[in-house]
Every structure is written in C-alpha cells, then in structure tokens.
Design a protein around this motif. Structure first.
Motif, PDB file in Angstrom:
ATOM      1  N   ILE A   1       9.814  -2.231   4.732  1.00 58.25           N
ATOM      2  CA  ILE A   1      10.163  -3.559   5.224  1.00 58.25           C
ATOM      3  C   ILE A   1       9.557  -3.739   6.612  1.00 58.25           C
ATOM      4  O   ILE A   1       9.664  -2.833   7.439  1.00 58.25           O
TER       5      ILE A   1
ATOM      6  N   GLY B   1       5.480  -1.392  -1.034  1.00 55.58           N
ATOM      7  CA  GLY B   1       5.855  -0.085  -1.586  1.00 55.58           C
ATOM      8  C   GLY B   1       7.300   0.293  -1.326  1.00 55.58           C
ATOM      9  O   GLY B   1       7.690   1.448  -1.512  1.00 55.58           O
TER      10      GLY B   1
ATOM     11  N   ASN C   1      11.791   7.013  -3.392  1.00 55.21           N
ATOM     12  CA  ASN C   1      11.496   5.975  -4.368  1.00 55.21           C
ATOM     13  C   ASN C   1      11.899   6.374  -5.779  1.00 55.21           C
ATOM     14  O   ASN C   1      11.589   5.691  -6.741  1.00 55.21           O
TER      15      ASN C   1
ATOM     16  N   ILE D   1      12.107   2.318  -6.244  1.00 57.38           N
ATOM     17  CA  ILE D   1      13.378   1.585  -6.300  1.00 57.38           C
ATOM     18  C   ILE D   1      13.665   0.825  -5.016  1.00 57.38           C
ATOM     19  O   ILE D   1      14.641   0.106  -4.933  1.00 57.38           O
ATOM     20  N   GLN D   2      12.849   1.005  -3.999  1.00 61.33           N
ATOM     21  CA  GLN D   2      13.128   0.365  -2.708  1.00 61.33           C
ATOM     22  C   GLN D   2      12.636  -1.088  -2.723  1.00 61.33           C
ATOM     23  O   GLN D   2      11.837  -1.463  -3.563  1.00 61.33           O
ATOM     24  N   PRO D   3      13.127  -1.912  -1.774  1.00 62.11           N
ATOM     25  CA  PRO D   3      12.920  -3.360  -1.877  1.00 62.11           C
ATOM     26  C   PRO D   3      11.470  -3.830  -1.809  1.00 62.11           C
ATOM     27  O   PRO D   3      10.624  -3.179  -1.217  1.00 62.11           O
TER      28      PRO D   3
ATOM     29  N   GLY E   1      15.589  -5.734  -3.136  1.00 61.29           N
ATOM     30  CA  GLY E   1      16.589  -4.667  -3.165  1.00 61.29           C
ATOM     31  C   GLY E   1      17.561  -4.713  -2.004  1.00 61.29           C
ATOM     32  O   GLY E   1      18.756  -4.435  -2.172  1.00 61.29           O
ATOM     33  N   THR E   2      17.094  -5.080  -0.826  1.00 61.79           N
ATOM     34  CA  THR E   2      17.992  -5.136   0.328  1.00 61.79           C
ATOM     35  C   THR E   2      19.064  -6.194   0.122  1.00 61.79           C
ATOM     36  O   THR E   2      20.241  -5.952   0.381  1.00 61.79           O
TER      37      THR E   2
ATOM     38  N   TYR F   1      20.639   3.728  -2.617  1.00 61.23           N
ATOM     39  CA  TYR F   1      20.432   2.931  -1.403  1.00 61.23           C
ATOM     40  C   TYR F   1      21.509   3.279  -0.382  1.00 61.23           C
ATOM     41  O   TYR F   1      22.628   3.609  -0.753  1.00 61.23           O
ATOM     42  N   PHE F   2      21.218   3.096   0.897  1.00 59.22           N
ATOM     43  CA  PHE F   2      22.188   3.248   1.985  1.00 59.22           C
ATOM     44  C   PHE F   2      22.981   4.555   1.870  1.00 59.22           C
ATOM     45  O   PHE F   2      24.148   4.568   1.507  1.00 59.22           O
TER      46      PHE F   2
END
Lengths: 355, 224
Positions: A336, A333, B72, A115-117, A171-172, B46-47
């Motif tokens: 960043i 993955g 993740n 789910i990360q950018p 995502g970010t 997130y965050f």
C-alpha cells in the motif's frame, strides 16, 4: 453513540445486505473476504434466510442467477480470482437483465497472486468483466461505514436498473475495524418485479428469463435498449467526494484505501503551501467524468494513486481529454502506498512534474 | 498484575485478542520476567501479532509465529517453536489464539500438556460492541463453542469492550453489567477490564481490576 457497533468491513457488508432485505447468500470462501460468508453462515439460519457454501464460485454465481430470476434480493461475494471464475455468470446476469449484488474484496494478482490488498481489478469491474457489451454499477467504499451504506445503495440501484451492482473493495477495507452506525442506513422497499418467474397461477403469460436471442436484429435491439438504461445510470447514479478542490492546482485521484492515504498526504502538502486537493470517485462506473472535466480547466497535474499498475488513470485521462499532466503513484502485489510516497508525488508535480 | 506461566487469550474474532495478548506480554516483561508471545492464529492472515514484530524485538519479547504470518500465502500453519510453550518451563508464554471455535482448534495439540502442568489461565476476551456478541446469550454461545474446540475450559473473562477510535469512558462503563452477567452465567471471574491508557484519568476509581492497554497493535489504520 451507544448504538454503534465495531465491525470489520466484511461484516458491515453482510449485515447491511441483511438490512437491505437480502435473504439469500451463495459463496465460496476466499481470503480476504471470508468474513462475509462466515457472518452470513451465522446469521442467515437465525432469520429464516439461506446461506449456502456452493461447490465452486461458478455454482455460486449461477445460484444468484436463479434467485434473482425469482425476484428476490440475492448476493455473492469473493476476491479477485473468485470473481474471474464468476465472470461468465456476471455476463449471463447482464444478458438476462437480472439485478444482483456482488462483492469483490480484491487481493494482489494476476493469477493466484497473494492475499494482501489490491485495486488491480479496476479494469475487470468497470469494463464488465465477462464477455459481451455490458456494465455493472461499481461502488468503491473508503470506510467501514461506507461498506454498509453502499451495500444498501447497491441493492436499490441493482433493482432499479435491473443490473448487477458491485462493491469493489480491497483487502484492507474488508479487514479493518471501525465503528458503524447501522441505524442510519436508509432502505428503499424493493420495487415490484413483474418480470420475475414467480408462477403464473394460470393468470398471465409465462415470464422467461434468458440471454439467448435467435434473431440478430432482436439481439441488437436488446443491446440498444440496455444501453439506453446505462445512459440513465450515468445521468443519475454518479457519486464522488471532493476534498479541498476549491483552490486546488494539483488533483489527486484515488478511491478506497488509496484515498484515505492520500488525504493525509494532501494535508501535509497543504501545510507546506502546496495547493493540493482530491477527487475520490465513489462510483467507478459510472465514472465521475464531469467533475474531472471541470477540474481540468484549472488543474495542471493529476496524480492517480492506485494499488495497481495504473488502471483508473486511463479514465482520468479520458474524462479530462488529456489536457493536463498525469502522474501515477502506486504500489502493487499487496503493498500500500504510504502518505510519504503520495506527498513526494505531489511535491514532484508542484515542481513541474512529468508529462 | 499476577499471571500464570501460560496465559491463553481466546475469543470471538475481532474482540481484541491480539491487542490484549500483546499488552499482557508487555506487562509481564515490565515485571522483569522472561516472556514469549505465540501467535497461533490459523484463521486470519491479516492484522497479526507479527505486525508488531519490531516493538516486540525492542522490548526483548520473543515472538513465536508461523513463517507465513503476514505473507502472501494463506496457510493455516503453526510454528514448530510452539512446543516450547509446554517444554520450556523457564519462560512465561502468552498465547494469541485465532478467532472462534475454528481458531481454538489450534490449542488441541497443546491442551493435554497445559492441563497436566496446571499453571495456566484461559482468558475469554469479550467485546459488547461487536455485532455477533452484543448480548449475553450470543456471547456465551460463542465462548462455549471455543472451549469445546480448544479442549480447555475458560478460567476468567477479559472485558475488552471498545468501539475502536470512538471509545470513551462511557463505552467502557456501559459494558460492565454485560461482563458481569457473562461472568455469572459462566461461573468464572472477570480477570480485568481492559481499556486504552488515554482513558486512565476518566476511569480512575470507576472500575475494579482495570488493565491499561499501553501498546496499541500497529495498524495501517493509524496512519490513515
């Protein structure tokens, strides 16, 4: 000042779409773009619009096809795996010359990934994504303000050229919060759509929205005509930002979050006496070929900073006809690149680099 | 500043709950108390509080959070250690709850024990500059949904109105009337108005119950 609001990138897209006159949203939740849908779910019922959580991504994109056929501004949003599911619909939209606005807030892949950018859907977005010969206009915002302004722009471009315009964020960009000035957004009125299926009132021939052509000669001609339109897009719609390029000897190519990280690294490199600059493509398709080609006359090394295994770097090489040295500075993955990593690449390039 | 044994931090998503929770924990620790902060956010992966794990460790504040926070995997999981919140009465707990009514559902399991012990504060974090809570009515609507889902009525308001990096003293001052009217409608006091400590001098004497935010949530944004 008092008129600014503090928004997440995803919310900025949703609000800007409403400002652009979009009253139809179809989607299916997926991290990290869910706030687009959540915002629409709260807002659309209050302004007489339609928010519908479809049973699947495939259903959502086909609902977009339907509303667009009726001549209304419409959108869907998703993240990487969801856009793959929507790709068949994207091809059908292109085949039927329908305007649409689609958002991809990318996450790490391939497969279910994470789910990360990420920026690893660059190929998918800039090469069309689905089957057949077609393009989408692809915008890559690098701030929450741009998430809003490019959304408005995307609706205009989509209507003007009867094609899909996509926001390709990561995502970010979707999750970060920044102050946004919504009142500065300039909205063009939607053009007349005489091709839309709005009812004949027995006064005109039926409009037919279709991507099926029985005669190969006819289908060939439709493809030729469509690519004439794409030539217009390439001539008129290219957007990019140049940063400290006037005297630059090393050029960073980066978009979205990678461009923000790179700016810091370039400033640090300049402080160390290295003449680095950046070209930030804002449209990924059409790619800003000319500015890169011109830069290649004096740049000896291009560094492509990407959250992918190296996708945009191919366009940089093509645009500059492989005349310079090229380096990839990347993380994947869901990771960043940090300014230090980009700075190290710039220093390496300054010391000769690698071919 | 005085805090009850359990401080629950709730609000609309993006109102600054995590940042406020971190600073309350920091404040309690500075008072020499034993403190744990529990990240019970089941909405946004997130965050998270987890992003500040190193700072918390350095300060001796225990972090209770799901193994999947910041990973993740997008799973609305709760940590097993969350039961310490009501079982371990020797410690102070600050609860960082996920945004909106869906996030407040995470409180449901703990609500009866928290209410029974009756040594808690349920804080409503508000931010006038967020697009869906720009006026009194829309903010009260969101807060009512949260109370209903969480099973605990709000006891006080935290006015955390800010515009991120664009925040100046007027940003804060212009939000005071908004916070007051929400306080009047909901018939609960304003616990404090929180602001970045860099505004301390400018805001000195202009705000009742000011609360300086000394710790800023570590975000990638700060680096770029």
């Amino acid at each position: 000042m008092a008129d600014k609001v503090l928004m997440k990138g995803n919310e900025a897209i949703a609000e800007a779409a409403i400002i652009a006159g979009c009253r139809h949203y179809f989607g299916y939740p997926i991290t990290p773009q869910t706030e687009v849908a959540a915002y629409m779910a709260k807002k659309m019922p209050k302004i007489g619009g339609t928010f519908l959580q479809a049973e699947s991504e495939i259903a959502a994109i086909n609902m977009v096809y339907g509303v667009s056929s009726a001549g209304k501004r419409v959108m869907t949003s998703s993240s990487s795996p969801g856009i793959s599911l929507k790709s068949e619909g994207l091809s059908y939209l292109a085949g039927a010359d329908l305007p649409a606005f689609v958002v991809n807030v990318q996450r790490g892949g391939p497969g279910l990934g994470g789910i990360q950018p990420s920026q690893s859907d660059y190929f998918q977005a800039t090469r069309g994504g689905g089957h057949g010969d077609y393009h989408m206009v692809v915008y890559a915002p690098a701030s929450v303000q741009e998430m809003a302004s490019l959304t408005v722009k995307a609706f205009d471009t989509a209507d003007k050229y009867r094609m899909t315009a996509m926001i390709l964020a990561d995502g970010t960009m979707g999750q970060m919060m920044e102050p946004v000035d919504l009142e500065s957004l300039k909205v063009e009125p939607a053009p007349e759509k005489p091709w839309a299926t709005t009812g004949t009132d027995n006064k005109r021939e039926h409009n037919i929205i279709n991507s099926l052509y029985l005669k190969p000669e006819q289908l060939e001609q439709v493809n030729f005509d469509r690519f004439k339109r794409y030539e217009q897009v390439e001539a008129n719609e290219v957007m990019f930002e140049e940063y400290l390029m006037d005297d630059a000897e090393i050029c960073v190519a980066a978009f979205g979050i990678a461009a923000r990280v790179s700016k810091n690294a370039i400033n640090a490199a300049r402080a160390n006496g290295i003449k680095a600059g950046m070209i930030r493509p804002i449209t990924l398709w059409p790619f800003p070929k000319d500015v890169f080609k011109k830069a290649a006359e004096k740049i000896h090394a291009f560094i492509s900073v990407e959250l992918s295994m190296g996708q945009m770097i191919e366009d940089v090489k093509l645009a500059t006809e492989c005349k310079a040295k090229y380096m990839l500075c990347n993380r994947v993955g869901g990771m960043i690149p940090l300014p230090d990593q980009v700075l190290a690449s710039i220093e390496e390039a300054a010391n000769g680099g690698e071919k | 500043m005085e805090f009850k044994r359990i401080t629950i931090v709730c609000g609309h998503y993006g109102s600054g709950k995590t940042n406020v929770a971190l600073n309350i924990a920091y404040n309690l620790k500075a008072q020499g108390k034993k403190v744990s902060i529990a990240d019970l956010d089941i909405v946004n992966p997130y965050f998270r509080t987890k992003d500040s794990v190193d700072e918390l460790k350095a300060m001796g504040i225990e972090l209770i959070c799901s193994d999947y926070a910041g990973s993740n995997l997008d799973i609305p999981a709760l940590p097993d250690r969350m039961y310490a919140i009501t079982d371990d009465r020797s410690s102070n707990f600050v609860l960082d709850i996920g945004g909106d009514d869906r996030g407040a559902l995470a409180l449901g399991r703990l609500a009866p024990a928290i209410i029974k012990e009756n040594n808690y504060e349920m804080l409503a974090v508000i931010n006038k500059y967020r697009p869906l809570t720009r006026d009194t009515d829309s903010t009260v609507e969101v807060l009512r949904e949260i109370e209903f889902a969480g099973g605990i009525p709000f006891t006080a308001i935290v006015n955390n109105s800010n515009l991120g990096d664009d925040t100046d003293s007027n940003t804060v001052i212009d939000s005071l009337a908004y916070a007051k009217s929400i306080s009047d409608i909901m018939k609960i006091p304003i616990a404090f108005t929180s602001y970045d400590e860099r505004l301390s001098t400018e805001l000195s004497g202009k705000i009742d119950n000011g609360f300086k935010l000394k710790m800023q949530k570590s975000l990638l944004k700060k680096e770029c």
